[in-house]
Design a protein around this motif. Sequence first.
Motif, PDB file in Angstrom:
ATOM      1  N   GLN A  78       0.832  -1.212   0.000  1.00 26.09           N
ATOM      2  CA  GLN A  78       0.000   0.000   0.000  1.00 26.09           C
ATOM      3  C   GLN A  78       0.869   1.267   0.000  1.00 26.09           C
ATOM      4  O   GLN A  78       0.554   2.238  -0.693  1.00 26.09           O
TER       5      GLN A  78
ATOM      6  N   GLU B 116       2.191   1.607  -3.476  1.00 29.23           N
ATOM      7  CA  GLU B 116       1.128   2.077  -4.383  1.00 29.23           C
ATOM      8  C   GLU B 116       0.889   3.570  -4.184  1.00 29.23           C
ATOM      9  O   GLU B 116       0.670   4.312  -5.143  1.00 29.23           O
ATOM     10  N   GLY B 117       0.940   4.017  -2.950  1.00 28.07           N
ATOM     11  CA  GLY B 117       0.798   5.452  -2.674  1.00 28.07           C
ATOM     12  C   GLY B 117       1.893   6.256  -3.352  1.00 28.07           C
ATOM     13  O   GLY B 117       1.653   7.325  -3.907  1.00 28.07           O
ATOM     14  N   GLN B 118       3.121   5.707  -3.327  1.00 28.05           N
ATOM     15  CA  GLN B 118       4.220   6.392  -4.012  1.00 28.05           C
ATOM     16  C   GLN B 118       3.969   6.420  -5.519  1.00 28.05           C
ATOM     17  O   GLN B 118       4.206   7.426  -6.176  1.00 28.05           O
TER      18      GLN B 118
ATOM     19  N   ILE C 201       1.072   6.268  -7.235  1.00 31.79           N
ATOM     20  CA  ILE C 201      -0.018   7.172  -7.638  1.00 31.79           C
ATOM     21  C   ILE C 201       0.433   8.620  -7.466  1.00 31.79           C
ATOM     22  O   ILE C 201       0.290   9.453  -8.360  1.00 31.79           O
ATOM     23  N   GLY C 202       1.004   8.898  -6.296  1.00 26.43           N
ATOM     24  CA  GLY C 202       1.440  10.272  -6.021  1.00 26.43           C
ATOM     25  C   GLY C 202       2.498  10.730  -7.002  1.00 26.43           C
ATOM     26  O   GLY C 202       2.454  11.858  -7.503  1.00 26.43           O
TER      27      GLY C 202
ATOM     28  N   VAL D 268       1.000  11.232 -10.622  1.00 20.43           N
ATOM     29  CA  VAL D 268       0.147  12.419 -10.726  1.00 20.43           C
ATOM     30  C   VAL D 268       1.009  13.689 -10.659  1.00 20.43           C
ATOM     31  O   VAL D 268       0.793  14.652 -11.395  1.00 20.43           O
ATOM     32  N   GLN D 269       2.022  13.649  -9.794  1.00 22.83           N
ATOM     33  CA  GLN D 269       2.929  14.803  -9.725  1.00 22.83           C
ATOM     34  C   GLN D 269       3.642  14.991 -11.071  1.00 22.83           C
ATOM     35  O   GLN D 269       3.825  16.116 -11.547  1.00 22.83           O
TER      36      GLN D 269
ATOM     37  N   SER E 287      -7.974  16.881  -7.436  1.00 25.47           N
ATOM     38  CA  SER E 287      -8.604  15.561  -7.593  1.00 25.47           C
ATOM     39  C   SER E 287      -9.414  15.465  -8.878  1.00 25.47           C
ATOM     40  O   SER E 287      -9.809  14.375  -9.287  1.00 25.47           O
TER      41      SER E 287
ATOM     42  N   PHE F 277      -7.034  14.373 -12.939  1.00 25.80           N
ATOM     43  CA  PHE F 277      -6.614  13.104 -13.523  1.00 25.80           C
ATOM     44  C   PHE F 277      -7.487  11.969 -13.009  1.00 25.80           C
ATOM     45  O   PHE F 277      -7.950  12.007 -11.877  1.00 25.80           O
ATOM     46  N   PRO F 278      -7.667  10.955 -13.843  1.00 24.21           N
ATOM     47  CA  PRO F 278      -8.449   9.799 -13.402  1.00 24.21           C
ATOM     48  C   PRO F 278      -7.602   8.933 -12.475  1.00 24.21           C
ATOM     49  O   PRO F 278      -6.412   9.213 -12.277  1.00 24.21           O
ATOM     50  N   SER F 279      -8.178   7.873 -11.938  1.00 26.25           N
ATOM     51  CA  SER F 279      -7.415   7.041 -11.017  1.00 26.25           C
ATOM     52  C   SER F 279      -6.342   6.265 -11.776  1.00 26.25           C
ATOM     53  O   SER F 279      -6.448   6.026 -12.978  1.00 26.25           O
ATOM     54  N   THR F 280      -5.306   5.918 -11.042  1.00 29.06           N
ATOM     55  CA  THR F 280      -4.123   5.278 -11.607  1.00 29.06           C
ATOM     56  C   THR F 280      -4.219   3.770 -11.421  1.00 29.06           C
ATOM     57  O   THR F 280      -4.587   3.299 -10.348  1.00 29.06           O
TER      58      THR F 280
END
Lengths: 712, 159
Positions: A603, A606-608, A610-611, A614-615, A645, A648-651
């Motif tokens: 998790q 995954e946070g890294q 997505i973040g 998006v960055q 939010s 961009f759509p979800s990754t």
Amino acid sequence: MPHSISTTVRRKDAVAKAAGTMEYLSDQFPVSPLHGKCYYSSIQRGLIESVSLPEVPEGYHILGADDVPGVNSLHMIIEDWPVFADKEVRYLGQIIFLIVGPEKDVILDIHRKIRVNYKEIPPCTTLEDSIALKGGVQHGEDNVFTRYDIHHGQVDPPFESAHRILEKEYYTGHQEHVYMEPQSLFAHWEDDSFILHASAQCPFYIRKSLVNALGMEPEKIRIIQTPTGGAFGGKEHFPDVLAGPLAVAVYKVKKPIKLVLDRKEDMAYSIKRHPSAIHIKTALDKEGKILAHDIDIRLDGGAYSSCSAVVLARAVFTVGNVYNIKNIRIAGRAFCTNKPPSDAFRGFGAPQAIFAMESHMNYLAYELGQDPLAFRQPYLMKQGDPTTTDGKIHEKVMLPEMTKRILEMSGYGKKYQDYKNIPYKGIGLSYFFHGSGFTGNGERDLIKARIYLKKDHNDHVYIYGSNVEMGQGISTTFCKVASKALDLPFEQVHFVEPDTEIVPDSGPTVASRSISVVGFLVQKAAEKLKKDWKSGEEQTIIQDYEAPTHMVPWDQNTLKGDAYPAYSWGVNVIEVEVDPITFEVNTKGIWGVYEMGVPIDRQIVEGQIIGGMVQALGYSYLEKLEFSDGRFRQATMSDYMIPTSMDFPSTKSAIVDNPFEYGAYGAKGAGEMVFDGAAPAFGAAVSQAVDTIIDEVPVLPETLMELTDEGR
Amino acid sequence: MKDGKIRFTLNGREVVYEDSPLRRLLDVLREDLGETGVKEGCGEGECGACSILLDGKLVNSCMVAMGTMEGKNLMTIEGLRETEQGKCIIDAFAEAGAVQCGFCIPGMVMAAQSVLQDSPHPSEQDIRKGISGNLCRCTGYDQIIQAVLTASEKGEGLW
Ligand code: FES
Ligand code: FES
């Protein structure tokens, strides 16, 4: 088989952060006896001819270069950045004075009354200006902070015999970090010592930068890290720049002072990502096979060198990307210009380099009339292949599996074919890799990480090192590693927040080294402790870095050998739709497949992912930072757009395991490489959508409009 | 606002404020009332780190002057975290791993509360809209959205 270490646990800091009980610097010192405010230069470049300072009321002070007790320079990699500007200023926003006192209004009044007279000098605002030595040389003999030249194979003969030569130049812009917590420091004096609390990535860097400036022993300078509300490289060296003036003030006044930048100051005068111009020239044979690349990398380092040398090194060592090209020559230079200094930012030169190479591979495929994905396949690196520095890829390279996976997830193949006939829709793919840890022999000779593991008589274990929690989850992942090695409940293992007085120097929180390099020390120390476990007794283990033995030795003079012990690998796909009227780009899909050894917590990783993606998409498309008349035109958070939010759509992501022998439970770096691939994949998708070659980020609607008008 | 005093309710208790009406609510909360869960990220109404609920509505406290506070009902993260709804959201954030550096998160939790108040069963798009005034530089938002969905599910009946 997924590894058990990857199974998600609840982050140690999750509840405190969500409930708002985690105290950041300005929460710990909500009211301060004294405040500090910087007085910044108002011109880009010039000599300070005279200054006139107002009388200040009792209890207020104006500090400047004359007040520095030691040497007026901050020790970063070199010592070119002064604590306070003295005779010259090199960028609009350079600190000339620090005003301190109890009331903010009075401080502002004093600020208004300071006058500085300059003799202005024409500034260098572009790489071309700097190369032409406009206004006279500023650094060394040629304005070049650092130069790195490497080559592999023979480059001139293939160009002489080439059937076709294709070349193009790629550009990337500035980027602002926008960590949500602005730069924050609080300092005081206690028993002959200077004590600084800081929102920072590298407590020992701050200490090192102050030793000469204060003329004090390192042991008398104590840096305590406070919970850090985001950093991304923006709190690697920049806290040094604020700590310098603050330390001088505390040294003089001997009272506690708080220095917190407001967002406007932070955005205007803090460091940024290096803009780049990268020229790639390629020799091709009759079949369109790549014979050689000749690459020229120019980075805009801004006014002082800070860590430009190291950013440049990573750009140079990464630009070949995941391809085994027999002959390659890479020249890199970082230039001095009159802008706020460029510095560390997630990816550290790799995103710029990878954007250029991936865009170039697309360009070659386009010119040769080939499919961009198929075109790349013959060159993908394999285990045992040489690197551009004549080192070696030691690990099994999983790119084929990863390619298969991302094609399934994204439907790339069919969409790529379909969008050839559907205007304004596009899909793009990028490959990338990122070296873990410092380049070359940096870990062995410069950093020499050390950690402690201490056990108390209740059999609770504490991890002592200088790597900070700044959101990436290290306070959890370090504890997971130790708890697994010790076979001890996770709750019984604790992460100690860095404080130079109590933790050993395990190096800075940079270069994707925390888990792969330092986490490995945590594992080794924990294994030792387990062997020697004495229940109910206090015990301490010291663990020092030992260089892996598998590497091709690095030679810093010739820049040959293994630039990194291992690489993390990735593939990204981005799908877009372009509005035919406004040329706004709408991102429809984001996919990423990564190999980073073994994720220590699925998790968190995954946070890294997505973040980071998006960055990076913000960097690709939204985050325009234009420089004119000495300043950035996007001066506030209302002008400088970071993704919301709604943007961009979800990754969708997947992780492929490939344990690395010398990383904590097989882990390699993750935090930076997740930034590397989105910009080129985005560029490729937009290229298909508007049938043109994108050679620059951010991709702006204005640019797209122009490009399509030209009908290219 | 008789006798130069401003009275309002903060997390269920009455507060009497006697200083300048021009001060920002954000500063009064942090400096005078010790509510440091309310963060300052931008000071210009852009980031949402200072989000609070003012008469039930999500508001940036850096944009509110004390002079307008008479009779208002205010909830901050310090108040929300004591409620069942707040506990449910916080737990959902922890479960989804929806925190990184954490600086935007108290504001996000307030935004999540506002979303769930408006619609106890929000869609992904409702959530994206509802939190779009709150910037997060770390997470890329997906895990935050997941957290709100989880809270909505697990907190069935709370909103
Ligand atoms: S601090 Fe209030 S919106 Fe950013
Ligand atoms: S978690 Fe860092 S800004 Fe949101």
